[in-house]
Design an enzyme around this catalytic site. Structure first.
Site, short mmCIF file in Angstrom:
data_model
loop_
_atom_site.label_atom_id
_atom_site.label_comp_id
_atom_site.label_asym_id
_atom_site.label_seq_id
_atom_site.Cartn_x
_atom_site.Cartn_y
_atom_site.Cartn_z
N ASP A 192 -18.88 12.38 -43.85
CA ASP A 192 -18.11 13.41 -43.15
C ASP A 192 -17.39 12.74 -41.98
OD1 ASP A 192 -17.19 15.60 -41.67
OD2 ASP A 192 -18.84 16.86 -42.32
N ASN A 212 -6.15 16.55 -36.94
CA ASN A 212 -5.28 17.55 -37.55
C ASN A 212 -4.56 18.37 -36.49
OD1 ASN A 212 -5.02 17.42 -40.31
ND2 ASN A 212 -6.76 18.72 -40.75
N HIS A 246 -1.04 18.21 -39.86
CA HIS A 246 -1.71 18.09 -41.15
C HIS A 246 -1.18 16.94 -41.99
CE1 HIS A 246 -4.29 21.63 -40.93
NE2 HIS A 246 -3.29 22.24 -40.29
N ASP A 284 -3.61 14.33 -43.76
CA ASP A 284 -3.57 13.98 -45.18
C ASP A 284 -3.44 12.48 -45.37
OD1 ASP A 284 -3.80 16.63 -45.83
OD2 ASP A 284 -1.70 16.90 -46.42
N ASP A 298 -12.71 17.03 -45.27
CA ASP A 298 -12.87 15.63 -44.85
C ASP A 298 -14.20 15.07 -45.31
OD1 ASP A 298 -14.37 17.24 -43.19
OD2 ASP A 298 -14.13 15.95 -41.44
N ARG A 358 -22.40 -0.98 -44.96
CA ARG A 358 -21.11 -1.60 -45.29
C ARG A 358 -19.96 -0.65 -45.00
NH1 ARG A 358 -23.37 -3.25 -50.22
NH2 ARG A 358 -21.86 -2.00 -51.42
#
Length: 341
Positions: free
Chosen positions: A136, A144, A149, A153, A179, A199
């Site tokens: 997340d 945003n 937006h 994106d 997200d 990683r």
């Protein structure tokens, strides 16, 4: 039309032209093996009597082009074979395109939720240990809201590409929605999944190029692992989500491994959220007023209104038990309205 020995008895002009002839009579009496390959011959030789069989053949046309023909074949009682071919190239192309759309996230090109669920179910069905990492992005809403937006994106696409470049070959990377991203690693336990999470965290140290700006973005990652003996598909996703929630609680930009204590905490959160909603409906919340005194005059100049939950089973509950859950679940809006009223 072929006879029992697979010799051409009749054909229409379209078939003749497809086979390279200018006239259908050129091919009358020719063995069919002169017209196509051995695989096609084998299909016809195995054709049962009085039965229809449909099979498809792909023809290479050169320069990367191809054509797909669907053949309907029938062997009659007198050992005569009837063949009808249909060009289904465009139909198969559209089917493949629709299949891709149905399983692919339109923005990032990753697997979508449906494909993730199917892949995870297949992985568990193989009886191998399966690790799930739920990622997340931290403070994505802020990006945003501040940059728009379009920038959001672009960042999601960049994150998708970086994840694909970080995971091992054979691992599935999917976008769960918003997200949230998920990595599924088949044959990996918690130790291997933790190494993968490390990683991924290291890969996020390098900034992302978004609308011409370098953005430093971190992620909170929850890790869960299990087999079909202990988990359903939804179980692994829920456990990884719970661990990611814990990672956010502990300050973000980190990963957490799911454990039984988290399960108890998750169950508690669900119970509290459910209780909050029913408690609002049944007016179980009360206010305790704390006076604010002027030390010079000793007079009360104001007060704080402090909410308490008069839980029917657990007694008086203080805000540290339920306010955080109310905020996370959105119940805080109705609770605020109840307090003001």
């Amino acid at each position: 039309v072929l006879d029992g020995a697979l010799v051409v008895q009749d054909l229409n002009l379209a078939t003749a032209r497809w086979l390279g002839a200018t006239d259908r009579f050129e091919l009358m009496g020719r063995p069919s093996r002169e017209l196509w390959d051995a695989d096609m011959e084998a299909e016809l030789e195995d054709l049962p009597v009085e039965a229809w069989r449909t099979f498809e053949r792909v023809e290479e046309l050169g320069h990367g082009a191809h054509r797909v023909l669907a053949w309907d074949a029938h062997r009659s009682g007198d050992d005569e074979i009837h063949l009808v071919a249909r060009d289904v190239t465009e139909e198969r192309r559209l089917t493949a395109e629709l299949s891709v759309r149905a399983t692919t996230d339109e923005l990032t090109g990753l697997a979508n939720r449906a494909e993730l669920t199917s892949h995870l179910a297949d992985a568990l069905g193989s009886e191998a240990e399966v690790a799930v990492l739920l990622l997340d992005l931290d403070q994505f809403k802020l990006i945003n809201d501040s940059m728009g937006h379009e920038a959001g994106d672009e960042l999601l696409v960049a994150v998708a590409q970086r994840l694909q470049g970080t995971v091992a070959h054979g691992d599935l990377v999917a976008r769960l929605g918003g997200d949230e991203f998920v990595v599924v690693s088949v044959g990996a336990g918690l130790d291997e999944a933790a190494a993968l999470a490390r990683r991924i965290c290291r890969s996020f140290v390098e900034p992302f190029e978004v609308v011409g700006r370098a953005l430093q973005v971190s992620a909170s990652i929850g890790v869960a692992a299990g087999t079909s003996a202990s988990h359903e598909t939804a179980d692994l996703l829920r456990e990884a989500d719970t661990a990611a929630y814990r990672a956010k609680d502990l300050g973000r930009n980190r990963y957490e491994l799911f454990n039984d204590r988290m399960r108890d905490q998750a169950d508690e959160r669900v119970a509290v959220e459910h209780g909050l909603r029913s408690g609002l409906r049944d007016h179980e919340f009360v206010l305790h007023y704390q006076a604010i005194n002027d030390l010079r005059t000793g007079k009360v100049t104001g007060f704080e209104a402090l909410v308490r939950w008069n839980h029917p089973g657990d007694g008086l509950q203080f805000p540290d038990r339920f306010i955080g859950i109310a905020e996370a679940s959105g119940v805080i809006v109705d609770l605020g309205a109840e307090v003001l009223d």
